[in-house]
Design a protein around this motif. Structure first.
Motif, PDB file in Angstrom:
ATOM      1  N   ALA A  63     110.454 -34.099 -22.971  1.00  0.00           N
ATOM      2  CA  ALA A  63     112.109 -34.212 -22.740  1.00  0.00           C
ATOM      3  C   ALA A  63     113.440 -35.437 -23.413  1.00  0.00           C
ATOM      4  O   ALA A  63     114.127 -35.900 -23.834  1.00  0.00           O
ATOM      5  CB  ALA A  63     112.460 -34.012 -21.717  1.00  0.00           C
ATOM      6  N   LYS A  64     112.202 -36.418 -23.073  1.00  0.00           N
ATOM      7  CA  LYS A  64     113.180 -37.906 -23.066  1.00  0.00           C
ATOM      8  C   LYS A  64     112.121 -39.038 -23.108  1.00  0.00           C
ATOM      9  O   LYS A  64     110.925 -39.286 -22.288  1.00  0.00           O
ATOM     10  CB  LYS A  64     114.688 -38.104 -22.432  1.00  0.00           C
ATOM     11  CG  LYS A  64     114.153 -38.092 -21.570  1.00  0.00           C
ATOM     12  CD  LYS A  64     115.485 -38.378 -20.303  1.00  0.00           C
ATOM     13  CE  LYS A  64     115.498 -38.554 -18.843  1.00  0.00           C
ATOM     14  NZ  LYS A  64     116.545 -38.726 -17.898  1.00  0.00           N
ATOM     15  N   ASP A  65     112.190 -40.086 -23.669  1.00  0.00           N
ATOM     16  CA  ASP A  65     111.848 -41.160 -23.022  1.00  0.00           C
ATOM     17  C   ASP A  65     112.690 -42.422 -21.764  1.00  0.00           C
ATOM     18  O   ASP A  65     113.444 -41.818 -21.573  1.00  0.00           O
ATOM     19  CB  ASP A  65     112.498 -43.101 -23.863  1.00  0.00           C
ATOM     20  CG  ASP A  65     111.709 -42.195 -25.169  1.00  0.00           C
ATOM     21  OD1 ASP A  65     110.643 -41.552 -25.321  1.00  0.00           O
ATOM     22  OD2 ASP A  65     111.765 -43.487 -26.645  1.00  0.00           O
ATOM     23  N   VAL A  66     111.706 -42.169 -21.493  1.00  0.00           N
ATOM     24  CA  VAL A  66     112.045 -42.899 -19.326  1.00  0.00           C
ATOM     25  C   VAL A  66     111.507 -44.516 -19.223  1.00  0.00           C
ATOM     26  O   VAL A  66     110.481 -44.799 -19.462  1.00  0.00           O
ATOM     27  CB  VAL A  66     111.272 -42.332 -18.703  1.00  0.00           C
ATOM     28  CG1 VAL A  66     111.971 -42.285 -17.058  1.00  0.00           C
ATOM     29  CG2 VAL A  66     111.458 -40.303 -19.296  1.00  0.00           C
ATOM     30  N   ALA A  67     112.279 -45.352 -19.225  1.00  0.00           N
ATOM     31  CA  ALA A  67     111.960 -46.713 -19.286  1.00  0.00           C
ATOM     32  C   ALA A  67     111.763 -46.859 -17.523  1.00  0.00           C
ATOM     33  O   ALA A  67     112.189 -45.688 -16.705  1.00  0.00           O
ATOM     34  CB  ALA A  67     113.158 -47.748 -19.624  1.00  0.00           C
ATOM     35  N   TYR A  68     111.244 -47.327 -17.370  1.00  0.00           N
ATOM     36  CA  TYR A  68     110.693 -47.785 -15.989  1.00  0.00           C
ATOM     37  C   TYR A  68     110.666 -49.406 -15.522  1.00  0.00           C
ATOM     38  O   TYR A  68     110.209 -49.161 -14.040  1.00  0.00           O
ATOM     39  CB  TYR A  68     109.658 -46.529 -15.290  1.00  0.00           C
ATOM     40  CG  TYR A  68     108.418 -47.634 -16.477  1.00  0.00           C
ATOM     41  CD1 TYR A  68     107.143 -48.171 -14.901  1.00  0.00           C
ATOM     42  CD2 TYR A  68     107.935 -47.147 -17.355  1.00  0.00           C
ATOM     43  CE1 TYR A  68     106.037 -48.402 -15.764  1.00  0.00           C
ATOM     44  CE2 TYR A  68     106.487 -47.067 -17.827  1.00  0.00           C
ATOM     45  CZ  TYR A  68     105.475 -48.277 -17.301  1.00  0.00           C
ATOM     46  OH  TYR A  68     104.909 -48.423 -17.912  1.00  0.00           O
ATOM     47  N   TRP A  69     110.633 -49.662 -16.607  1.00  0.00           N
ATOM     48  CA  TRP A  69     109.866 -51.465 -16.168  1.00  0.00           C
ATOM     49  C   TRP A  69     110.912 -52.256 -16.812  1.00  0.00           C
ATOM     50  O   TRP A  69     110.762 -51.992 -17.928  1.00  0.00           O
ATOM     51  CB  TRP A  69     108.859 -51.170 -16.272  1.00  0.00           C
ATOM     52  CG  TRP A  69     108.568 -53.363 -15.855  1.00  0.00           C
ATOM     53  CD1 TRP A  69     107.333 -53.037 -13.951  1.00  0.00           C
ATOM     54  CD2 TRP A  69     108.098 -54.345 -16.344  1.00  0.00           C
ATOM     55  NE1 TRP A  69     107.294 -54.473 -14.229  1.00  0.00           N
ATOM     56  CE2 TRP A  69     106.961 -55.374 -15.389  1.00  0.00           C
ATOM     57  CE3 TRP A  69     108.287 -54.504 -17.511  1.00  0.00           C
ATOM     58  CZ2 TRP A  69     106.981 -56.625 -16.134  1.00  0.00           C
ATOM     59  CZ3 TRP A  69     108.146 -55.955 -18.175  1.00  0.00           C
ATOM     60  CH2 TRP A  69     107.522 -56.519 -16.942  1.00  0.00           C
ATOM     61  N   ARG A  70     111.537 -53.428 -16.166  1.00  0.00           N
ATOM     62  CA  ARG A  70     112.626 -53.784 -17.120  1.00  0.00           C
ATOM     63  C   ARG A  70     112.432 -55.074 -16.666  1.00  0.00           C
ATOM     64  O   ARG A  70     112.230 -55.481 -15.010  1.00  0.00           O
ATOM     65  CB  ARG A  70     114.256 -54.157 -17.559  1.00  0.00           C
ATOM     66  CG  ARG A  70     114.267 -52.213 -17.582  1.00  0.00           C
ATOM     67  CD  ARG A  70     115.731 -51.825 -17.410  1.00  0.00           C
ATOM     68  NE  ARG A  70     115.711 -50.861 -18.225  1.00  0.00           N
ATOM     69  CZ  ARG A  70     116.881 -49.749 -17.442  1.00  0.00           C
ATOM     70  NH1 ARG A  70     117.939 -50.472 -16.615  1.00  0.00           N
ATOM     71  NH2 ARG A  70     117.072 -49.122 -18.744  1.00  0.00           N
ATOM     72  N   CYS A  71     112.083 -56.775 -17.395  1.00  0.00           N
ATOM     73  CA  CYS A  71     112.349 -57.923 -16.433  1.00  0.00           C
ATOM     74  C   CYS A  71     112.975 -58.741 -17.829  1.00  0.00           C
ATOM     75  O   CYS A  71     112.919 -58.803 -19.064  1.00  0.00           O
ATOM     76  CB  CYS A  71     111.015 -58.354 -16.363  1.00  0.00           C
ATOM     77  SG  CYS A  71     109.879 -59.232 -17.881  1.00  0.00           S
ATOM     78  N   ARG A  72     113.359 -60.587 -16.577  1.00  0.00           N
ATOM     79  CA  ARG A  72     113.402 -61.534 -17.526  1.00  0.00           C
ATOM     80  C   ARG A  72     112.579 -62.143 -17.273  1.00  0.00           C
ATOM     81  O   ARG A  72     112.586 -62.741 -15.984  1.00  0.00           O
ATOM     82  CB  ARG A  72     114.824 -61.786 -17.212  1.00  0.00           C
ATOM     83  CG  ARG A  72     115.259 -63.027 -18.230  1.00  0.00           C
ATOM     84  CD  ARG A  72     116.760 -62.967 -17.657  1.00  0.00           C
ATOM     85  NE  ARG A  72     117.424 -62.520 -18.825  1.00  0.00           N
ATOM     86  CZ  ARG A  72     117.723 -62.725 -20.630  1.00  0.00           C
ATOM     87  NH1 ARG A  72     116.989 -63.829 -20.600  1.00  0.00           N
ATOM     88  NH2 ARG A  72     118.900 -62.569 -21.179  1.00  0.00           N
ATOM     89  N   VAL A  73     111.886 -63.534 -18.056  1.00  0.00           N
ATOM     90  CA  VAL A  73     110.943 -64.198 -17.819  1.00  0.00           C
ATOM     91  C   VAL A  73     111.763 -65.504 -17.306  1.00  0.00           C
ATOM     92  O   VAL A  73     113.121 -66.090 -18.521  1.00  0.00           O
ATOM     93  CB  VAL A  73     110.010 -64.731 -19.140  1.00  0.00           C
ATOM     94  CG1 VAL A  73     109.872 -65.572 -18.826  1.00  0.00           C
ATOM     95  CG2 VAL A  73     109.757 -63.380 -19.695  1.00  0.00           C
ATOM     96  N   ALA A  74     111.751 -65.671 -16.397  1.00  0.00           N
ATOM     97  CA  ALA A  74     112.271 -67.680 -15.980  1.00  0.00           C
ATOM     98  C   ALA A  74     111.790 -68.381 -16.036  1.00  0.00           C
ATOM     99  O   ALA A  74     112.233 -69.840 -16.231  1.00  0.00           O
ATOM    100  CB  ALA A  74     112.520 -66.833 -14.313  1.00  0.00           C
ATOM    101  N   SER A  75     110.594 -68.324 -16.551  1.00  0.00           N
ATOM    102  CA  SER A  75     109.383 -69.284 -16.657  1.00  0.00           C
ATOM    103  C   SER A  75     108.614 -69.317 -17.644  1.00  0.00           C
ATOM    104  O   SER A  75     107.663 -68.208 -17.338  1.00  0.00           O
ATOM    105  CB  SER A  75     109.495 -71.053 -16.028  1.00  0.00           C
ATOM    106  OG  SER A  75     108.426 -69.775 -14.804  1.00  0.00           O
ATOM    107  N   TRP A  76     108.316 -70.264 -18.753  1.00  0.00           N
ATOM    108  CA  TRP A  76     106.465 -69.656 -19.376  1.00  0.00           C
ATOM    109  C   TRP A  76     105.853 -70.954 -19.508  1.00  0.00           C
ATOM    110  O   TRP A  76     106.838 -72.168 -19.954  1.00  0.00           O
ATOM    111  CB  TRP A  76     107.279 -68.928 -20.507  1.00  0.00           C
ATOM    112  CG  TRP A  76     105.838 -69.269 -20.470  1.00  0.00           C
ATOM    113  CD1 TRP A  76     105.576 -67.220 -21.184  1.00  0.00           C
ATOM    114  CD2 TRP A  76     105.221 -69.569 -22.812  1.00  0.00           C
ATOM    115  NE1 TRP A  76     103.982 -67.677 -21.946  1.00  0.00           N
ATOM    116  CE2 TRP A  76     103.921 -68.771 -23.282  1.00  0.00           C
ATOM    117  CE3 TRP A  76     105.215 -70.769 -21.912  1.00  0.00           C
ATOM    118  CZ2 TRP A  76     103.253 -68.993 -23.861  1.00  0.00           C
ATOM    119  CZ3 TRP A  76     104.283 -71.283 -23.733  1.00  0.00           C
ATOM    120  CH2 TRP A  76     103.493 -70.626 -23.873  1.00  0.00           C
TER     121      TRP A  76
END
Length: 240
Positions: free
Chosen positions: A206-219
């Protein structure tokens, strides 16, 4: 190795002589408990990604006070996915199956944007040039053979990762489903261009379902955060 693959590594800042055994990063983000859920749970995570073999270890704290712990990993060719409460009470554990390994291999391949040294130094990877803005990378054999298609942005950096058949379950029915990730907001850390924003979704009928999002704090590129690396967090997480 195709010239286009070497060029990608160079654009991301990798020096052929530089070979850290792994990279480490920390993340803050949100994820869904199930694909049907409308709510998102906050998490904080740390991750190491090997650059000379297909391996990673992602550990997260979720929920109020971080009482729920999650671990997603690929170690010695075997996948692992565990959820515990208070760090010791098991809540869920995926069975060790070829489908689990394929899913974890696809995650490793998709997240090569966070471990660009692996482009040149991981001998387990196989590369194919699909076009001026598209490369395919694969690993594994037989039942665990896995492939991810990487899309490049206008700067020639990794912007998307796509697998047409990532397993949604480690046990039958494994539900192979199109799966894709997006990377953006690249920041320069030492000589390496690192995407600091990511989102992952399943493509359902039916559609794309986003399930995980992040911002990198350190690398950092040696697996151990130093005081110098800590001082870079403001630059990575601050305004563009």
């Amino acid at each position: 190795m195709p010239t286009a693959v070497v060029d990608l590594a160079v654009r991301l800042g990798v020096q052929p002589a530089a070979h850290p055994p792994c990279v480490s990063l920390t993340q803050a983000g949100h994820m869904k408990r199930t694909l049907e859920s409308d709510s998102w749970m906050a998490f904080k995570a740390s991750q190491t990604i090997a650059t000379d073999r297909c391996a990673f270890d992602w550990r997260a704290k979720v929920g109020p006070f971080g009482l729920i712990s999650g671990r997603d990993a690929l170690e010695d060719g075997d996948g692992r996915f565990d959820i515990t409460a208070l760090g010791v009470i098991p809540l869920a554990r995926a069975q060790h199956t070829p489908a689990l390994v394929r899913g974890e291999l696809m995650r490793y391949l998709a997240e090569i944007a966070w471990a660009p040294h692996a482009i040149l130094h991981n001998p387990e990877l196989r590369w194919r040039v699909d076009g001026p803005d598209s490369l395919s990378v694969s690993a594994g054999v037989g039942a665990t053979a896995s492939e991810v298609i990487l899309g490049l942005d206008s700067d020639g950096r990794i912007a998307t990762a796509f697998a047409p058949d990532r397993p949604r379950s480690a046990t039958p029915p494994i539900l192979p489903t199109p799966w894709h990730g997006r990377f953006s907001d690249y920041r320069l850390v030492d000589t390496i261009w690192v995407p600091t924003v990511a989102e992952v979704a399943w493509s359902l009928p039916a559609k794309d379902v986003a399930y995980w999002r992040c911002r990198v704090a350190s690398w950092n590129a040696d697996g151990v955060e130093t005081a110098r690396e800590q001082s870079k967090r403001n630059r990575m997480t601050g305004p563009s």
